[in-house]
Structure formats: structure tokens, C-alpha cells
Write an enzyme that holds these catalytic residues in place. Structure first.
Site, short mmCIF file in Angstrom:
data_model
loop_
_atom_site.label_atom_id
_atom_site.label_comp_id
_atom_site.label_asym_id
_atom_site.label_seq_id
_atom_site.Cartn_x
_atom_site.Cartn_y
_atom_site.Cartn_z
N LYS A 1 6.19 50.19 62.04
CA LYS A 1 6.60 51.32 62.90
C LYS A 1 7.97 51.85 62.81
O LYS A 1 8.04 52.88 62.80
CB LYS A 1 6.14 50.80 64.27
CG LYS A 1 6.60 51.69 65.33
CD LYS A 1 6.41 51.40 66.73
CE LYS A 1 7.46 50.47 67.36
NZ LYS A 1 8.51 51.32 68.01
N ASN A 2 9.09 51.02 62.87
CA ASN A 2 10.27 51.49 63.10
C ASN A 2 10.85 52.01 61.78
O ASN A 2 11.89 52.66 61.58
CB ASN A 2 11.24 50.54 63.51
CG ASN A 2 10.93 50.23 65.02
OD1 ASN A 2 10.34 51.18 65.54
ND2 ASN A 2 11.76 49.10 65.57
N CYS B 1 13.93 53.88 80.10
CA CYS B 1 12.80 53.33 79.80
C CYS B 1 12.85 51.97 80.34
O CYS B 1 13.72 51.53 80.98
CB CYS B 1 12.71 53.53 78.53
SG CYS B 1 13.48 52.12 77.40
N ARG C 1 19.29 53.51 77.80
CA ARG C 1 19.39 53.79 76.53
C ARG C 1 19.73 55.10 75.99
O ARG C 1 18.57 56.16 76.06
CB ARG C 1 17.79 53.78 76.01
CG ARG C 1 17.25 52.42 75.98
CD ARG C 1 15.69 51.90 75.06
NE ARG C 1 15.92 51.95 73.94
CZ ARG C 1 14.64 51.88 73.31
NH1 ARG C 1 13.76 51.49 73.61
NH2 ARG C 1 14.74 51.73 71.87
N ASP D 1 13.79 42.64 69.17
CA ASP D 1 12.69 43.26 69.16
C ASP D 1 11.63 41.75 68.99
O ASP D 1 10.40 41.73 69.06
CB ASP D 1 12.08 44.09 68.18
CG ASP D 1 12.48 45.53 68.54
OD1 ASP D 1 12.59 45.69 69.56
OD2 ASP D 1 12.27 46.22 67.58
N ARG E 1 0.58 51.01 71.37
CA ARG E 1 1.77 52.01 70.89
C ARG E 1 2.46 51.37 69.44
O ARG E 1 2.72 52.06 68.61
CB ARG E 1 2.92 51.97 71.83
CG ARG E 1 2.74 52.88 72.92
CD ARG E 1 4.00 53.11 73.81
NE ARG E 1 5.21 53.34 72.79
CZ ARG E 1 6.36 53.08 72.98
NH1 ARG E 1 6.60 52.66 74.12
NH2 ARG E 1 7.18 53.33 72.11
#
Ligand code: UD1
Length: 416
Positions: free
Chosen positions: A22-23, A116, A121, A304, A396
């Protein structure tokens, strides 16, 4: 709202294919804004954030033709230089259109992300970097409005290591006039994957993967084909799930070379790990041993993966100290894990986890992407049924997570 129902107690066994990262996919998709030619991407993961990014790029005028796991992006008709609030609030990575838009079109309007679940952030480093490259930036009505004739190369030293900050400025610098040096740059493998794609598009970049990246601007970038790297966080999540359940699984299409710290911690917890080309096997015979960890920018332990290891520590032998140094509010999973019987104390950015013999199923609520993954892992080991609510967070950023877990023998289903 969809939920997952998990009956705990099954050891995971079998093989699971690791999806594209994803990243890496999100910034690389934004690189399509840097050229009027076609960018062909493969190994794109099927998940909401990738769909949201496609939608955002399409709104801007990028033409996208997608097949399974692959898509072609054509940025020749881009005419709307804006990322609206609705998009940025659901996916902060939308900030990654800022650098490419200013670099190629001399203008961008991107909503400020706001807060968030895991902290405030800010995006000040992105903004300061673009200003150093000569962009005029005004914050108006909640939007970053950036303009520039042509960006100019600059020497930029980041106060903090920022992954998307590095990516945004690296993309912007590819089309700037002259040389840009990014110091204290993020060394994450996803930054390297983006750099490789940009280089294939004609960019001149040296040093990606180190803390100093040098970019010599070119007048134009061209089309390219690029395969998105495997997801190291998905890899780590499945490995931890296997370790927690006392299972034996093999990841395929994975990369062990970018998981050093995670694999070391799993070995420390008692897992046997065997690595071969594209494959990582984990075998966990014993109750895990508690492992201390401290998150920090790559190559240190990834933030993460913090929540998933917290879940592992809840049922481990002994006590562990987990220190979160990247985000100020990334212990949202603690309260939910406690509902399953975990013993965790939190003081500031430090959590102390005392392993218990058994968790017990309960209803828990997912709060952010990786917190959700930790709750799924806890549910897989808890006695009885665990219901994980608000799993849109999970959707997501994980490709078909419950289908993959079912294939590994887990008793998990989606309640619609
Ligand atoms: C990226 C990852 C995310 C991961 C994080 C840290 C993507 C799409 N997301 O997020 O999964 O958890 O890296 O590895 O790649 N900061 C500032 N000012 C800025 C930018 C960042 O103060 O302008 C701070 C942040 O608040 C945070 C720290 O720097 O405390 C690191 O954040 P950053 O690396 O920027 O995270 P993201 O790139 O948003």
C-alpha cells in the site's frame, strides 16, 4: 457497518501470497501526475486506499484503465489541480499529489489533512520543503494553495524523518531546475520503490535508501512500467498472526531483506524462521516469549507493526515494554485488547504488557488500520468468539485479509 466474527483457537497453517505494498503503491500512483505519457503499474493491491487514490487522480483528469492488479495511468489530460477535503480526510496519503502537481503544473490546491486517530500528523515539512524550492504557499479556507513558475533545486534538511514528506519532495525535485539534496531523508523501502519508478520515468535520483537523496531536475519525465514491491507490513502481520496462534505458514512473493527487525523480534519470541527466494516460513512450536520493542524510522522497528506485536505480547510468557516514538497517540488498541483480558499499562509513549495465559473473546472496535490488525490477531488466539467492529479501517489497507486468513485455516467471517 461491517464486522468480523472470529472463533479463536485455530493454529494458522499453509501458504499465503503477499500483496503489493500500500505505502509504495500510493506515492507511485501519484508519480503519474509528473508525465503526460502512460505509467503502467502492476502488483497494485486491491484495497480501499488504492481505490480512493484512483478516484482522486481520476477527478484531476488522469485517465485510468484498470485490469486485475494492474492499471495504466495517463496524465495527459490533467486539468483539475485540486485534492478536496473529502478525499484527504479519508486518506492522508492524498497529500502526495502536492509535490507532483506544483512541479509539473505550477499550481496545486490540497486540503490540509487535519487530525487522525493516531495523532495530529502535521504536514509542515512538506510545505517548508516546497517553499525552499521556491513555491509560494498560502493556507486558505483549510487548503494549501501552492504556486510556482518552475521549482528550483534546493538543499533541504528534514527536522524529523518523514516518509511521505521525503516522497513528496523527491517527486517535486524530479522536474525542478537544478539539483535538490534531501538530508535526513526517510530510508524506507517504499521510498526506494518510488525512486526506482521515477528513475524508470527518466528522473535522475541518487542515494534513495540512504539518508541523503540527490535529485537532478530534468525538463520532462516519460512513461514507464513498474511492478509495486511486496507489502512488508502485510508480511509482518501474517507472520505475527502465525506466531501468536502457534502455527506454521509460508509467505510467498514476499521480501525478507526489508523485514530484518521484524524477523529478529519474531526469533526472539521463539519462532523458527526460514527464508528462501521470495518465501518466508515461520514455525512457532512454543508459547511466545515477551519481546521489548521501540519503534523508530527504518531500518529500526516499524511503527506500523507495533500494534500487532502488542497483541503477540498479550499472550506471551513474561512481560514486555513497548515504546512508540513516531506517533503520539498510537496505543488506541490497548483499551480494546484489555476488553479481551490483556494486562497492559500505559504511561506516555510506553506500554508495559504482562502476558496472560489466555485471552477471552469479546466485542472490540477497530480504531485505525494497524490497531485493527492487532485485534484480529488477538481474536485468532482468544477463547470463544471475538467480534471486530468498524473493519472499514482494515479494508483500507489489507487486501482480502479474511479470505487469506480463511485459507490459512482461521475461523473468521464477515458480517455484513
Ligand atoms: C508513513 C506511512 C505510515 C507510517 C509512517 C511512519 C504512507 C502512506 N504512510 O506515514 O503507514 O506509519 O510513515 O512510518 O507511507 N511529521 C511532522 N511534520 C510533517 C510530517 C511528519 O511533524 O510535515 C511527523 C509526524 O507527525 C510523525 C512523524 O513525523 O510523528 C513521522 O511521520 P511520517 O513519516 O511523515 O508519516 P507519514 O508519511 O504520514
Amino acid at each position: 457497518m461491517q464486522k468480523l466474527a472470529i472463533q479463536g483457537g485455530t493454529k494458522l497453517r499453509g501458504e499465503v501470497r503477499i500483496s503489493g505494498a500500500k505505502n509504495a503503491a500510493l506515492p507511485i500512483m501519484c508519480a503519474s501526475l509528473l508525465t503526460a505519457d502512460e505509467l503502467h503499474l502492476s502488483n497494485l493491491p486491491d484495497m480501499h486506499d488504492v481505490k480512493t487514490m484512483e478516484k482522486l487522480l481520476a477527478q484531476m483528469g488522469v485517465q485510468i484503465s484498470a485490469a486485475s492488479q494492474a492499471a495504466t495511468f495517463n496524465g495527459s489530460q490533467v486539468d483539475k489541480l485540486e485534492a478536496p477535503y473529502d478525499m484527504v480526510k479519508t486518506m492522508r496519503a492524498a497529500i502526495l499529489v502536492l509535490g507532483p502537481l506544483v512541479a509539473r503544473f505550477g499550481e496545486a490546491r490540497v486540503s490540509l489533512p487535519g487530525g487522525c486517530a493516531i495523532g495530529s500528523r502535521p504536514v509542515d515539512l512538506h510545505i517548508k520543503g516546497l517553499q525552499a524550492m521556491g513555491a509560494e504557499i498560502h493556507i486558505e479556507h483549510g487548503y494549501i494553495h501552492a504556486t510556482a513558475k518552475r521549482l528550483k533545486g534546493a538543499h533541504i534538511s528534514f527536522d524529523l524523518v518523514s516518509v511521505t514528506g521525503t516522497e513528496n519532495l523527491m517527486m517535486a525535485a524530479t522536474l525542478a531546475e537544478g539539483e535538490t539534496v534531501l538530508e535526513n531523508a526517510a530510508r524506507e523501502p517504499e521510498v526506494v520503490d518510488l525512486a526506482n519508478c521515477l528513475i524508470a520515468m527518466g528522473a535522475k535520483i541518487k542515494g534513495a535508501g540512504s539518508d541523503t537523496i540527490t535529485i537532478s531536475g530534468v525538463a520532462k519525465l516519460h512513461g514507464a512500467s513498474h511492478r509495486v514491491m511486496p507489502d512488508r507490513i502485510e508480511s509482518g502481520t501474517f507472520l505475527v498472526a502465525a506466531a501468536a496462534t502457534g502455527g506454521n505458514i509460508t509467505l510467498t512473493e514476499a521480501r525478507a531483506d526489508i523485514l530484518d527487525n521484524v524477523l529478529d523480534k519474531l526469533r526472539e519470541a521463539g519462532a523458527k524462521i526460514v527464508v528462501s527466494t521470495g518465501r518466508i516460513n515461520i514455525d512457532m512450536q512454543l508459547r511466545p516469549t515477551a519481546v521489548n520493542l521501540r519503534t523508530a524510522p527504518y531500518p529500526a522497528f516499524p511503527t506500523d507493526m507495533q500494534a500487532q506485536f502488542m497483541a503477540l505480547n498479550t499472550i506471551a510468557e513474561g512481560s514486555a515494554i513497548v515504546v512508540e516514538t513516531i506517533f503520539e497517540n498510537r496505543f488506541m488498541h490497548v483499551q480494546e485488547l484489555r476488553r479481551l483480558g490483556a494486562q497492559i499499562d500505559v504511561e506516555g509513549n510506553t506500554a508495559i504488557i504482562k502476558g496472560v495465559a489466555q485471552l477471552e473473546g469479546a466485542t472490540v472496535m477497530a480504531t485505525d488500520l494497524r490497531a485493527s490488525a492487532s485485534l484480529v490477531i488477538a481474536g485468532l488466539v482468544a477463547q470463544g468468539e471475538t467480534i471486530v467492529d468498524r473493519i472499514y479501517h482494515l479494508d483500507r489497507g489489507y487486501e482480502h485479509i479474511e479470505a487469506k486468513l480463511v485459507k490459512l485455516g482461521a475461523n473468521i467471517s464477515r458480517i455484513k
